[in-house]
Write a protein that holds these residues in place. Structure first.
Motif, mmCIF file in Angstrom:
data_model
loop_
_atom_site.group_PDB
_atom_site.id
_atom_site.type_symbol
_atom_site.label_atom_id
_atom_site.label_comp_id
_atom_site.label_asym_id
_atom_site.label_seq_id
_atom_site.Cartn_x
_atom_site.Cartn_y
_atom_site.Cartn_z
ATOM 1 N N PHE A 19 14.566 7.637 -16.476
ATOM 2 C CA PHE A 19 14.077 7.935 -17.819
ATOM 3 C C PHE A 19 13.425 6.678 -18.384
ATOM 4 C CE2 PHE A 19 17.701 10.737 -17.113
ATOM 5 C CZ PHE A 19 17.195 11.975 -17.491
ATOM 6 N N SER A 20 12.372 6.878 -19.137
ATOM 7 C CA SER A 20 11.665 5.751 -19.750
ATOM 8 C C SER A 20 12.151 5.468 -21.157
ATOM 9 C CB SER A 20 10.158 6.035 -19.783
ATOM 10 O OG SER A 20 9.899 7.215 -20.542
ATOM 11 N N ASP A 21 13.000 6.358 -21.702
ATOM 12 C CA ASP A 21 13.521 6.175 -23.055
ATOM 13 C C ASP A 21 14.920 6.769 -23.116
ATOM 14 O OD1 ASP A 21 13.703 5.574 -25.753
ATOM 15 O OD2 ASP A 21 11.636 6.188 -26.172
ATOM 16 N N ALA A 22 15.571 6.676 -24.282
ATOM 17 C CA ALA A 22 16.947 7.151 -24.430
ATOM 18 C C ALA A 22 17.033 8.654 -24.225
ATOM 19 C CB ALA A 22 17.471 6.778 -25.810
ATOM 20 N N VAL A 23 18.041 9.086 -23.469
ATOM 21 C CA VAL A 23 18.270 10.511 -23.204
ATOM 22 C C VAL A 23 18.925 11.129 -24.441
ATOM 23 C CG1 VAL A 23 19.331 12.185 -21.657
ATOM 24 C CG2 VAL A 23 18.566 9.976 -20.767
ATOM 25 N N SER A 24 18.399 12.268 -24.874
ATOM 26 C CA SER A 24 18.880 12.904 -26.102
ATOM 27 C C SER A 24 19.688 14.165 -25.866
ATOM 28 C CB SER A 24 17.692 13.238 -27.013
ATOM 29 O OG SER A 24 16.776 14.090 -26.332
ATOM 30 N N CYS A 25 19.424 14.886 -24.776
ATOM 31 C CA CYS A 25 20.102 16.175 -24.563
ATOM 32 C C CYS A 25 20.051 16.525 -23.082
ATOM 33 C CB CYS A 25 19.443 17.268 -25.397
ATOM 34 S SG CYS A 25 20.310 18.858 -25.355
ATOM 35 N N GLN B 79 40.326 7.460 -22.279
ATOM 36 C CA GLN B 79 39.080 6.862 -22.748
ATOM 37 C C GLN B 79 38.189 6.499 -21.567
ATOM 38 O OE1 GLN B 79 39.353 3.698 -25.599
ATOM 39 N NE2 GLN B 79 41.119 4.592 -26.640
ATOM 40 N N ILE B 80 36.892 6.822 -21.727
ATOM 41 C CA ILE B 80 35.869 6.390 -20.769
ATOM 42 C C ILE B 80 34.977 5.416 -21.531
ATOM 43 C CG2 ILE B 80 34.016 7.104 -19.221
ATOM 44 C CD1 ILE B 80 35.291 9.884 -19.137
ATOM 45 N N PRO B 81 35.183 4.098 -21.372
ATOM 46 C CA PRO B 81 34.476 3.116 -22.198
ATOM 47 C C PRO B 81 33.184 2.623 -21.542
ATOM 48 C CG PRO B 81 36.213 2.041 -20.982
ATOM 49 C CD PRO B 81 36.211 3.493 -20.535
ATOM 50 N N ASN B 82 32.629 1.582 -22.146
ATOM 51 C CA ASN B 82 31.482 0.833 -21.613
ATOM 52 C C ASN B 82 30.211 1.660 -21.505
ATOM 53 O OD1 ASN B 82 33.250 -1.353 -21.305
ATOM 54 N ND2 ASN B 82 33.818 -0.695 -19.242
ATOM 55 N N LEU B 83 30.039 2.616 -22.408
ATOM 56 C CA LEU B 83 28.782 3.360 -22.488
ATOM 57 C C LEU B 83 28.105 2.983 -23.803
ATOM 58 C CD1 LEU B 83 30.041 6.872 -21.324
ATOM 59 C CD2 LEU B 83 29.002 5.113 -19.914
ATOM 60 N N ILE B 84 26.923 3.538 -24.004
ATOM 61 C CA ILE B 84 26.222 3.362 -25.270
ATOM 62 C C ILE B 84 26.135 4.732 -25.926
ATOM 63 C CG2 ILE B 84 24.053 2.592 -26.335
ATOM 64 C CD1 ILE B 84 23.692 0.730 -23.990
ATOM 65 N N SER B 85 26.108 4.767 -27.223
ATOM 66 C CA SER B 85 26.103 5.978 -28.043
ATOM 67 C C SER B 85 25.857 7.262 -27.244
ATOM 68 C CB SER B 85 25.029 5.838 -29.132
ATOM 69 O OG SER B 85 25.014 6.983 -29.940
ATOM 70 N N VAL B 86 26.798 8.228 -27.329
ATOM 71 C CA VAL B 86 26.774 9.444 -26.505
ATOM 72 C C VAL B 86 26.365 10.628 -27.375
ATOM 73 C CG1 VAL B 86 28.073 10.885 -24.902
ATOM 74 C CG2 VAL B 86 28.639 8.455 -25.133
ATOM 75 N N PRO B 87 25.052 10.981 -27.437
ATOM 76 C CA PRO B 87 24.620 12.056 -28.341
ATOM 77 C C PRO B 87 24.771 13.452 -27.754
ATOM 78 C CG PRO B 87 22.718 11.071 -27.287
ATOM 79 C CD PRO B 87 23.912 10.296 -26.799
ATOM 80 N N SER B 88 25.026 13.560 -26.430
ATOM 81 C CA SER B 88 25.060 14.890 -25.819
ATOM 82 C C SER B 88 26.078 14.920 -24.692
ATOM 83 C CB SER B 88 23.682 15.270 -25.282
ATOM 84 O OG SER B 88 23.726 16.502 -24.581
ATOM 85 N N LEU B 89 26.870 16.017 -24.656
ATOM 86 C CA LEU B 89 27.809 16.292 -23.574
ATOM 87 C C LEU B 89 27.664 17.751 -23.187
ATOM 88 C CD1 LEU B 89 30.954 14.467 -24.988
ATOM 89 C CD2 LEU B 89 29.772 13.827 -22.893
ATOM 90 N N THR B 90 27.591 18.030 -21.893
ATOM 91 C CA THR B 90 27.428 19.412 -21.447
ATOM 92 C C THR B 90 28.216 19.636 -20.171
ATOM 93 O OG1 THR B 90 25.829 21.125 -20.843
ATOM 94 C CG2 THR B 90 25.328 18.872 -20.163
ATOM 95 N N PHE B 91 28.834 20.816 -20.056
ATOM 96 C CA PHE B 91 29.630 21.176 -18.890
ATOM 97 C C PHE B 91 28.861 22.117 -17.975
ATOM 98 C CE2 PHE B 91 33.279 19.575 -21.194
ATOM 99 C CZ PHE B 91 34.129 19.156 -20.178
#
Length: 527
Positions: free
Chosen positions: A84-90, A39-51
């Motif tokens: 970033f000025s707002d939440a990152v989406s992708c 587990q990698i905790p202490n983040l906020i909602s993770v909408p995108s993951l990319t390798f």
């Protein structure tokens, strides 16, 4: 017949068995189970993951107004981009992993140097939150973006200008992917239920093909052949044949809630399958990860996580799998690969060369040699020898010994005292075959009869044993009715037995009522 049965030296076994789930696991199940989750905790909602597509396959996670890069070896964060000025989406890596593009909810798309994290380009044209950004797999000069303004844009990264706006979607555009075989083709999915195929060479902004998923499209990916796409929306993942004109091939509906993300994963070489086979991995709000074999059209593995899942990623070297959740935890899984390292010592690095020690194998004796016939019992057999093994002595339980001595009643009492229902059923079946079971029951005293009634009360309604015990219970009550009337202890056990049977009848009637309600609904749903 009695003499023949007396010579048996093997334990009795129950013939009545339930069809349980097979304990044999497939090689693919073992392969996916070999991933050890951290587990990698202490983040906020993770909408995108990319390798990253090139080694060492670093992965980037979008959370809140930040984009964090993680090492695939240690699963520890190596850098964070916070401009970033707002939440990152992708986020998306370029095919050479030198550039990293990211979009946020302000509508801005930024391009960064993947090594220094320095911002290189700021692409601003969308008027609503930008939800999707992607570098084409075979193109290093252009970028695709889509937003809630229903626009899909193709960008010239160097000039920082949009080349063409693709129109046609009627709702939020949330996902997309580029063709693995043609740099000019890509698809996008929207909340208008439609997935559109675009050709960058056609500048009239009309889609070449479109399919209707039947629910808001959350994700879409090309399959490796380039002729098919998989779409995710609602609780289903669907396969579409683009070459065949957008024909629906299959619909996988194993999720209970909305499927939020899908990705492709290649099977490793140590899975027992062909290493060129790919699987579709899907995650949903029900907390499940499903591995779907689209060649065999079946789900081959399933894992449950304790949170709604939003994103999934899989490295190209088949060693790392990451899953993002709505509660800010990343479940990163590493697979242990056995690597055999061969040490090579160069001849020039040594003052003299030491020859390796040769293995001295024992000479194989042949029948033509006199020592072949003088071998002792401690001699190990060779490959061509025929072994005559001594039969293993079977250890018999007490009830088996009593059965061999035709002490049928004692065998029944002995196995009842052992409190092992499987052995009790096996002895009863053996006594039925010998036509001695009812005779044994008729000769039981009050104390032993009470022991039998306790067993019948506990197990006669069990589905595994009921086929034999229900009829046997009725016979016991009929045969020993007089003794039961005269004993309060036996009456109490019979009352308990009656309550158990009545409760089982009520359960079965409730299940039949539920079945009667569900059956018409299933017929309607199957139309």
């Amino acid at each position: 017949m009695e003499e023949a049965r007396a010579q048996k030296s093997f334990p009795v076994k129950a013939k009545v068995k339930t069809k349980g789930r097979s304990q044999k696991r497939s090689p693919e199940w073992k392969y996916w189970s070999s991933f050890k989750t951290h587990q990698i905790p202490n983040l906020i909602s993770v909408p995108s993951l990319t390798f990253s597509p090139t080694p060492p396959h670093t992965f980037a996670a979008a959370h809140s107004a930040s984009l964090t890069l993680f090492s695939p070896q240690t699963l520890a964060p190596t850098a964070t981009i916070s401009s970033f000025s707002d939440a990152v989406s992708c986020a998306s890596f370029r095919s050479d992993s030198l550039l990293l593009a990211a979009s946020d909810l302000s509508g801005l798309v930024q391009v960064f140097d993947a090594k220094s994290r320095a911002p290189l380009r700021r692409l601003r044209s969308h008027t609503r939150p930008c939800r999707f950004v992607h570098f084409p797999r075979l193109d290093k000069l252009h970028l695709i973006s889509a937003a809630d303004d229903a626009l899909v844009k193709l960008w010239d990264v160097a000039e920082e200008t949009p080349i063409v706006d693709f129109l046609g979607h009627k709702d939020y555009v949330r996902c997309g992917d580029s063709s693995p075989v043609n740099s000019d083709l890509f698809v996008t999915g929207s909340y208008d239920h439609v997935v559109k195929l675009w050709d960058a060479r056609v500048r009239d902004s009309k889609s070449s093909l479109h399919v209707n998923h039947g629910a808001p499209v959350q994700d879409v990916v090309f399959l490796p052949s380039g002729g098919m796409v998989a779409t995710a929306g609602g609780n289903s993942v669907k396969l579409w044949d683009l070459i065949g004109g957008g024909k629906l091939v299959y619909s996988m509906e194993s999720h209970n809630k909305t499927v939020t993300s899908i990705c492709l994963g290649r099977i490793g070489r140590d899975s027992g399958e062909d290493s060129n086979q790919f699987r579709i991995m899907s995650v949903g709000l029900d907390g499940y990860l499903k591995v779907f074999d689209y060649g065999a059209l079946k789900v081959t593995h399933s894992i449950r996580f304790p949170a709604p899942l939003l994103s999934v990623g899989y490295s190209q070297d088949c060693s790392t799998r990451v899953i993002g959740t709505s509660n800010g935890v990343i479940y990163a899984s590493k697979r242990k690969v056995k690597q055999v390292e061969k040490e090579k010592v160069s001849e020039s690095s040594l003052f003299w060369r030491i020859a390796p020690l040769e293995r001295t194998e024992k000479k194989v004796l042949r029948p033509s040699h006199f020592r072949y016939f003088h071998r002792g019992q401690g001699e190990k057999p060779s490959e061509g020898d025929y072994l005559v093994m001594r039969p293993k002595k079977v250890k018999l339980a007490e009830h088996d010994k009593l059965l061999n001595k035709f002490r049928h009643a004692d065998a029944l009492i002995s196995v009842l005292e052992s409190k092992n229902p499987g052995n009790v059923l096996a002895v009863m079946e053996e006594l039925v075959a010998r036509r001695k079971l009812l005779k044994c029951v008729s000769n039981l005293d009050a104390e032993k009869l009470e022991l039998l009634l306790v067993f019948l009360h506990k197990y006669c309604t069990s589905p595994r044993y009921s086929s034999l015990l229900m009829g046997f219970t009725k016979k016991v009550l009929e045969m020993r009715a007089d003794e039961i009337r005269d004993s309060e202890a036996l009456k109490r056990h019979v009352r308990n037995l009656k309550r158990s049977v009545e409760e089982e009848i009520r359960v079965q009637m409730s299940l039949q009522e539920i079945q009667g309600i569900i059956s018409p609904l299933l017929k309607i749903a199957g139309r």
